[in-house]
Design a protein around this motif. Sequence first.
Motif, PDB file in Angstrom:
ATOM      1  N   PHE A   1       2.706  -8.592   1.588  1.00  0.00           N
ATOM      2  CA  PHE A   1       1.537  -8.720   0.722  1.00  0.00           C
ATOM      3  C   PHE A   1       0.705  -7.442   0.749  1.00  0.00           C
ATOM      4  O   PHE A   1       0.276  -6.935  -0.282  1.00  0.00           O
ATOM      5  CB  PHE A   1       0.711  -9.914   1.189  1.00  0.00           C
ATOM      6  CG  PHE A   1      -0.600 -10.072   0.501  1.00  0.00           C
ATOM      7  CD1 PHE A   1      -0.649 -10.272  -0.870  1.00  0.00           C
ATOM      8  CD2 PHE A   1      -1.778 -10.019   1.217  1.00  0.00           C
ATOM      9  CE1 PHE A   1      -1.861 -10.420  -1.513  1.00  0.00           C
ATOM     10  CE2 PHE A   1      -2.988 -10.164   0.583  1.00  0.00           C
ATOM     11  CZ  PHE A   1      -3.030 -10.360  -0.781  1.00  0.00           C
TER      12      PHE A   1
ATOM     13  N   TYR B   1       2.302  -4.937  -1.164  1.00  0.00           N
ATOM     14  CA  TYR B   1       2.054  -5.202  -2.589  1.00  0.00           C
ATOM     15  C   TYR B   1       0.723  -4.609  -3.022  1.00  0.00           C
ATOM     16  O   TYR B   1       0.617  -3.927  -4.036  1.00  0.00           O
ATOM     17  CB  TYR B   1       2.057  -6.714  -2.795  1.00  0.00           C
ATOM     18  CG  TYR B   1       1.563  -7.191  -4.136  1.00  0.00           C
ATOM     19  CD1 TYR B   1       2.430  -7.302  -5.213  1.00  0.00           C
ATOM     20  CD2 TYR B   1       0.229  -7.531  -4.321  1.00  0.00           C
ATOM     21  CE1 TYR B   1       1.984  -7.740  -6.440  1.00  0.00           C
ATOM     22  CE2 TYR B   1      -0.226  -7.970  -5.546  1.00  0.00           C
ATOM     23  CZ  TYR B   1       0.649  -8.069  -6.608  1.00  0.00           C
ATOM     24  OH  TYR B   1       0.190  -8.501  -7.816  1.00  0.00           O
TER      25      TYR B   1
ATOM     26  N   PHE C   1      -4.131   0.326  -9.774  1.00  0.00           N
ATOM     27  CA  PHE C   1      -3.617  -0.783 -10.581  1.00  0.00           C
ATOM     28  C   PHE C   1      -3.715  -0.522 -12.068  1.00  0.00           C
ATOM     29  O   PHE C   1      -3.255  -1.326 -12.861  1.00  0.00           O
ATOM     30  CB  PHE C   1      -4.328  -2.079 -10.207  1.00  0.00           C
ATOM     31  CG  PHE C   1      -5.813  -2.042 -10.419  1.00  0.00           C
ATOM     32  CD1 PHE C   1      -6.341  -2.245 -11.671  1.00  0.00           C
ATOM     33  CD2 PHE C   1      -6.670  -1.795  -9.349  1.00  0.00           C
ATOM     34  CE1 PHE C   1      -7.704  -2.195 -11.857  1.00  0.00           C
ATOM     35  CE2 PHE C   1      -8.029  -1.759  -9.545  1.00  0.00           C
ATOM     36  CZ  PHE C   1      -8.550  -1.952 -10.800  1.00  0.00           C
TER      37      PHE C   1
ATOM     38  N   LYS D   1       4.863  -5.662  -8.313  1.00  0.00           N
ATOM     39  CA  LYS D   1       5.386  -6.993  -8.600  1.00  0.00           C
ATOM     40  C   LYS D   1       6.841  -7.085  -8.147  1.00  0.00           C
ATOM     41  O   LYS D   1       7.254  -8.036  -7.489  1.00  0.00           O
ATOM     42  CB  LYS D   1       5.282  -7.261 -10.101  1.00  0.00           C
ATOM     43  CG  LYS D   1       5.784  -8.619 -10.497  1.00  0.00           C
ATOM     44  CD  LYS D   1       5.748  -8.796 -11.995  1.00  0.00           C
ATOM     45  CE  LYS D   1       6.749  -7.899 -12.671  1.00  0.00           C
ATOM     46  NZ  LYS D   1       6.846  -8.096 -14.114  1.00  0.00           N
TER      47      LYS D   1
ATOM     48  N   PHE E   1       7.209  -7.248  -4.401  1.00  0.00           N
ATOM     49  CA  PHE E   1       6.882  -8.530  -3.791  1.00  0.00           C
ATOM     50  C   PHE E   1       7.950  -9.563  -4.088  1.00  0.00           C
ATOM     51  O   PHE E   1       8.355 -10.332  -3.224  1.00  0.00           O
ATOM     52  CB  PHE E   1       5.524  -9.018  -4.294  1.00  0.00           C
ATOM     53  CG  PHE E   1       4.951 -10.112  -3.444  1.00  0.00           C
ATOM     54  CD1 PHE E   1       4.214  -9.790  -2.327  1.00  0.00           C
ATOM     55  CD2 PHE E   1       5.174 -11.442  -3.733  1.00  0.00           C
ATOM     56  CE1 PHE E   1       3.693 -10.783  -1.527  1.00  0.00           C
ATOM     57  CE2 PHE E   1       4.661 -12.440  -2.940  1.00  0.00           C
ATOM     58  CZ  PHE E   1       3.918 -12.106  -1.834  1.00  0.00           C
ATOM     59  N   ILE E   2       8.416  -9.562  -5.337  1.00  0.00           N
ATOM     60  CA  ILE E   2       9.389 -10.602  -5.689  1.00  0.00           C
ATOM     61  C   ILE E   2      10.710 -10.371  -4.975  1.00  0.00           C
ATOM     62  O   ILE E   2      11.320 -11.306  -4.453  1.00  0.00           O
ATOM     63  CB  ILE E   2       9.556 -10.676  -7.215  1.00  0.00           C
ATOM     64  CG1 ILE E   2       8.273 -11.222  -7.821  1.00  0.00           C
ATOM     65  CG2 ILE E   2      10.723 -11.566  -7.584  1.00  0.00           C
ATOM     66  CD1 ILE E   2       8.246 -11.244  -9.303  1.00  0.00           C
TER      67      ILE E   2
ATOM     68  N   ALA F   1      -9.002  -6.420 -14.280  1.00  0.00           N
ATOM     69  CA  ALA F   1      -9.490  -6.015 -12.962  1.00  0.00           C
ATOM     70  C   ALA F   1     -10.595  -4.972 -13.070  1.00  0.00           C
ATOM     71  O   ALA F   1     -11.493  -4.913 -12.244  1.00  0.00           O
ATOM     72  CB  ALA F   1      -8.335  -5.494 -12.122  1.00  0.00           C
TER      73      ALA F   1
ATOM     74  N   MET G   1      -6.783 -13.298  -7.402  1.00  0.00           N
ATOM     75  CA  MET G   1      -5.699 -12.907  -6.503  1.00  0.00           C
ATOM     76  C   MET G   1      -5.634 -13.851  -5.311  1.00  0.00           C
ATOM     77  O   MET G   1      -4.546 -14.255  -4.884  1.00  0.00           O
ATOM     78  CB  MET G   1      -5.870 -11.463  -6.045  1.00  0.00           C
ATOM     79  CG  MET G   1      -5.445 -10.491  -7.125  1.00  0.00           C
ATOM     80  SD  MET G   1      -5.597  -8.795  -6.635  1.00  0.00           S
ATOM     81  CE  MET G   1      -4.251  -8.639  -5.522  1.00  0.00           C
TER      82      MET G   1
ATOM     83  N   PHE H   1      -2.272 -15.886  -4.834  1.00  0.00           N
ATOM     84  CA  PHE H   1      -1.453 -15.679  -3.641  1.00  0.00           C
ATOM     85  C   PHE H   1      -1.470 -16.903  -2.747  1.00  0.00           C
ATOM     86  O   PHE H   1      -0.476 -17.217  -2.104  1.00  0.00           O
ATOM     87  CB  PHE H   1      -1.897 -14.424  -2.895  1.00  0.00           C
ATOM     88  CG  PHE H   1      -1.272 -13.198  -3.453  1.00  0.00           C
ATOM     89  CD1 PHE H   1       0.014 -12.831  -3.090  1.00  0.00           C
ATOM     90  CD2 PHE H   1      -1.923 -12.428  -4.380  1.00  0.00           C
ATOM     91  CE1 PHE H   1       0.622 -11.736  -3.635  1.00  0.00           C
ATOM     92  CE2 PHE H   1      -1.320 -11.324  -4.936  1.00  0.00           C
ATOM     93  CZ  PHE H   1      -0.050 -10.966  -4.553  1.00  0.00           C
TER      94      PHE H   1
ATOM     95  N   LEU I   1       2.834 -13.598 -10.163  1.00  0.00           N
ATOM     96  CA  LEU I   1       2.667 -12.141 -10.137  1.00  0.00           C
ATOM     97  C   LEU I   1       2.818 -11.550 -11.527  1.00  0.00           C
ATOM     98  O   LEU I   1       2.139 -10.585 -11.878  1.00  0.00           O
ATOM     99  CB  LEU I   1       3.695 -11.508  -9.203  1.00  0.00           C
ATOM    100  CG  LEU I   1       3.493 -11.792  -7.739  1.00  0.00           C
ATOM    101  CD1 LEU I   1       4.415 -10.933  -6.919  1.00  0.00           C
ATOM    102  CD2 LEU I   1       2.069 -11.543  -7.332  1.00  0.00           C
TER     103      LEU I   1
ATOM    104  N   LEU J   1      -0.388 -11.991 -13.126  1.00  0.00           N
ATOM    105  CA  LEU J   1      -1.360 -11.065 -12.539  1.00  0.00           C
ATOM    106  C   LEU J   1      -1.184  -9.686 -13.156  1.00  0.00           C
ATOM    107  O   LEU J   1      -2.146  -9.023 -13.559  1.00  0.00           O
ATOM    108  CB  LEU J   1      -1.108 -11.016 -11.034  1.00  0.00           C
ATOM    109  CG  LEU J   1      -2.270 -10.704 -10.125  1.00  0.00           C
ATOM    110  CD1 LEU J   1      -3.396 -11.651 -10.409  1.00  0.00           C
ATOM    111  CD2 LEU J   1      -1.838 -10.856  -8.685  1.00  0.00           C
TER     112      LEU J   1
END
Lengths: 672, 532, 101
Positions: A139, A142, A149, A159, A162-163, B397, B408, B412, B463, B466
């Motif tokens: 996490f 991530y 971002f 993404k 994490f996946i 964001a 988030m 999560f 995700l 997101l």
Amino acid sequence: MLAAFLPLLTFFISLFVPVKPAGKGAAAIFNIGLSLILSGALFLKVWNQQSFHFRIEWVTIGDFTLYTGILLNNLSVLMMLLVSGIALLVHVYSTKYMQGDPYLHRYWAYLGLFCFAMLGLVIADNLLLMYMAWELVGFSSYLLIGFWFTRHTAVLANKKAFIVNRIGDLGFLIGIMITLTQFHTLDLTELFGSNGLVANAVVKGGMWQSQAGMMPAGWLTAAGIAFFLGAVAKSAQFPLHTWLPDAMEGPTSVSSLIHAATMVAAGVFLLARIYPLFGDDVLLIIAITGAFTAFMAATIALVQNDIKRILAFSTISQLGFMMLAMGTGAQAAGLFHLVTHAFFKCLLFLAAGAVIHEMAHVKDKQGIAFDPQDIRLMGGLRKRMPVTFATMVIASLALTGLPLMSGYLSKDSILINAFEWAEGHSGLAKLIPYSALLTSWLTAFYISRLIFKVFFGELRLEQELLVHVHIHEAPSAMKYVLVVLAVFCFFPAFSLNPFLFEDAWILKGFPVTDSMTRVNLFHTIIPLAVNLIAMLLIFIAWLWYGKQQRKPDFSASGLFRFAEGQWYIDQFYTNVLVSGFVSVSRLVYRFDRVVVDGLVNIFARAAKALSVMAAWTDRNIVDRIVNGAAYLTGQGGRFFGHFQTGRLQHYFVTMLLVVLAFFIYKYYSGTI
Amino acid sequence: MSLLSTLIFLPLLAGVLILVMPSAWQSRFKYVALGTIVIQIVLSAFMYMNFNADLAGVSDQNKFQLVERLPWISIDLGGLGKLQIDYFLGIDGFSMPLLVLTSIVMLVAVLASWEIKTNLKGYFALFLLLDTAVMGVFSSLDFFLFYIFYELMLLPLYFLIGMWGGVRREYAAIKFFLYTLLGSVFMLLVIIGLYFSVTDPKTGSHTFNMLAMMDPANYTAGSIFSVVSKQMLLGVPARLLGFIVLFVAFAIKVPVVPLHTWLPDAHVEAPTPVSIILAGILLKIGGYGILRICFSIFPDAAVQSSWWLGLIGVVSILYGGLNALAQTDLKRLIAYSSVSHMGFVLLGIASVTPEGISGGMMQMISHGFLSSMLFFLVGVLYSRVHDRQIPNFRGLALLMPKYTAFVMIGFFASLGLPGFSAFIAEAFSLIGAFTSENVNGFLPRWMAVCGSVGILLSAGYLLWTLQRMFFGETRLMGGEEWKLALTDVNPREVIALSVLAFLGVLLGVMPSLAFEKMNSAVLELIRLVNPQ
Amino acid sequence: MIPLSHFMIISAALFCIGLYAVLSKRSAIMILIGIEFMLNAAILNFVAFSRYDKFAAGGQTFALFAIVLAAAAVAVALAIILNVYGYYKTIDPTQIDQLRD
């Protein structure tokens, strides 16, 4: 334990305490520094001495109590020291590297969270706690990959990371389920300690039996593969390696800490923790995966042009080496390489970061658009950034595994172990050490290509964009970090004998599981072969890239494009798996709307139609009958109403007729 | 008046109070409701603190707590015997956590009700009526009383969706109402069948007492649901049929595939607070009913059908997850994710292992908090720009950093990040399902393995959302106008969201807070279902 | 001796005349008179049949009783007719048909 929680404190301080970024940075460094000191103290106390285990009751479900706590043994204190040490250096480095970023407080917070999770991972005493830390590490990774971002590629990358890691987590979780079912405990010491439950479980008559239960033997392999799947995802092994190159979208300091030195090594760490669980078949799979990944990533690294991507593929390749070591039973060698690799790869990344930092600086100042990570635009930086150059060369030599370097010791230990291991195996296994050998030559070539392209020749940026740029040495905070790391690339940090890996102190800290005979021949031939050919390759690279002499042009060949396209694995995933999944999900949704909901609606419509019919029947039949009865009554009433004239005499007549009728009736009926 | 009755009827009183208050005081209604629910929270917290975790409950009245038992309806029906309905309340390890959950979710729902602008009097009166009904469902131990509260719940919900909902609110409300009613009508048949089969050992008359129904000895010999005589009905064992009917009634509530289609429509059309209540509480009534009624009254049938239950759970997990992946409406996505998450509840329960049932209960509690949080978050967005199509937003964001932080946390948490309650819940549900083959042989291991893929799916769709909505450069469909409208969360919203996030973390770090209270009840239930 | 049948023939004739008057006359007085005719026909029958009851003379007694009652009834009937006239200003029974439906 405090050591682990200090970075968490950083996380909270950074998020919730309103201090200006510099203050937060200082607090973060202070915390991680304290962590390092504590780790050092613990290391001295635990290393090669009694391991330390502390636990408390966490959850009771039914009759099963889950404990949680920390376990410090050789492995965990070594990792603690490594993690907190490198984290400290990266923290220091970041103060300059990330300077001026508007979201700096988030950066420190995420970094703190990461360190907490990573330290938690290495000291966890049971699998579930380890899994928790494992996911938290993913996490925070991530968060850090997606730190910028607003960049589209960055959020796609995080993404993906994490996946893909989630796939591995799934394996880990399944492994936990199997272990818990079989042994009724998740405690690492109880499970994997010497004479632990795993060691005592036997496969008998197709069943895997332990003191607590039994299940078909296939599940033993399944457990091994499941845990390995977790390690594959986290350590970016084939086929789940594709997230790591993309993860380079994060800040370089992050890449060096997480995606080179610590987090990606967690997979190897996991394998080391649960080593007794693996049977021979699983170990073979591990070895093959490792060897294949190492080779594949090295070929890809040969042709990439993005400096960070080259390093990323190099990391994948080196992790493959560690996996190979694990698979061939050289657990200690794998961990040894993990430690040495952590230092030199971290250094490579940080030095590359320094280069990128300068290039990006130029980009901002000149206002011209170019990719600051493209090595085709660099060159000649040797004179402008001497310290960076020197440290990076040292790290590269360590990566190549030349003598006197730390990499020499660890890599050779892996190679020699692999050869020794292959002695006892046949078939495909024989190929493994040779492919590893080939990979280590490829390593020498791609890293020297990188060095020569970046630091030798002339700055190609100036030639291509026709500008004059000022590039100078990195700021001192960054510079000293590089130097410190460079020191750890030399042999004395690990072994006093620069040529014989068996003297390395780390190797002595772990159980040596070799039933293999030491083949002395290998111990001389292999290092020699590796190094001679590697030097030859470095020389060729110097000719081609350093001296800019004419070089054969491979770029049209199919193999080149295959490597440049990263073996098209990623494309395959994106185009086939991901879009396949999405279209399946659309299909399922259509199914849901049309069929499942359609059925409900058809049901509703049928009910409605039925009700219409019922209403018709009701109106036309049932109601008709009722109305008919009423109508008849009314008509009857009206008919009889006519007799009601209101006239007396009519009534009299009626009465008379009735009486007469009565008499007549009586008369004919005979009796009166 | 004792604690449980107070808890149940306090909102009703407040609702009546709102009804008699003049309409000119409209702006004060919400404070009345808020005050009521705060009192409720205090009461339920008190209840939680004083709950004795050693008393198992489930089938023994002496092991229930806060028991209230008053004769309510008692008529001599001559040849049919005596009709006996008690006002019978009590709590055990299954109902207590859900009562606490209810009061907290209600608080959030009230805070979300600030957005409601029309016909406040009716709204809050119905809202509080709903509160009463839900509390009643969770604490009644008489089947007839249970059924009354169960039906009473439908009425306010129908109006809340149908009057304050979105564009297609009538369709959604009717669909929801009929769907649920369909289940409960058949439930009534079973209730009556049970009534004629069961006699109270003390009075000798027929009874609606659930606890009496749990003891095989109380069934009259030869009666339809008698354990011994094994009656057949339509070619199916009557007890199995009874179980299936009750299960379907509750499965509609849970909801499980393929009885779930009311859920996305109802959620999408319902106003935010109602979505919160729907997801946060009403879905739990399904799970609670399966535990309290299906499994306890028909343990033999439960054992027979557990394989199918597990299968339905797994299908729900995967099917819901895949559907969620395909959504473009944020609220619909979360609705489908609820289907997926509630599948874990069913899977855990079907395993009849301590881990599985505790995990399922935990999943209910955790999903109660987290789905409320998610729906609240959707409501925040929707109240600002009246749009919640995922492709219409990008880079939120930058505009709403605090909001994004909460999103988030919510995302999560619900995709099962360790440290949040959902992780513990899902992990234990799966572990329970996995161990089942070793412990009692009810569920095969592949079910747990397939179920765990649901965790991957949830990571995928959350995700992806997101990334699509919150990250990247800001680009909105409504342009500058939206940019102005999209202000960050205000203090009221922060309070509501923080409460939920805090509870999610608290239960994630210290799951024993919940596990400890329900442990003995879970063990007792397992003993009842699967005596070994 | 006069045979019984003669009495009965006269009585029937009287009854039929009375009946005719009741059914056809357009004046309430005439109807009343018709009723008296019919009543007296019945009384005549009483008297005639009383010869089979020589000792108790029930028929004679009843005839006397009926004559007295008839006188009283006529008085009441005339009073009603007077009132009807006062109300409707007519005693034609065909005009007084308010009981019609």
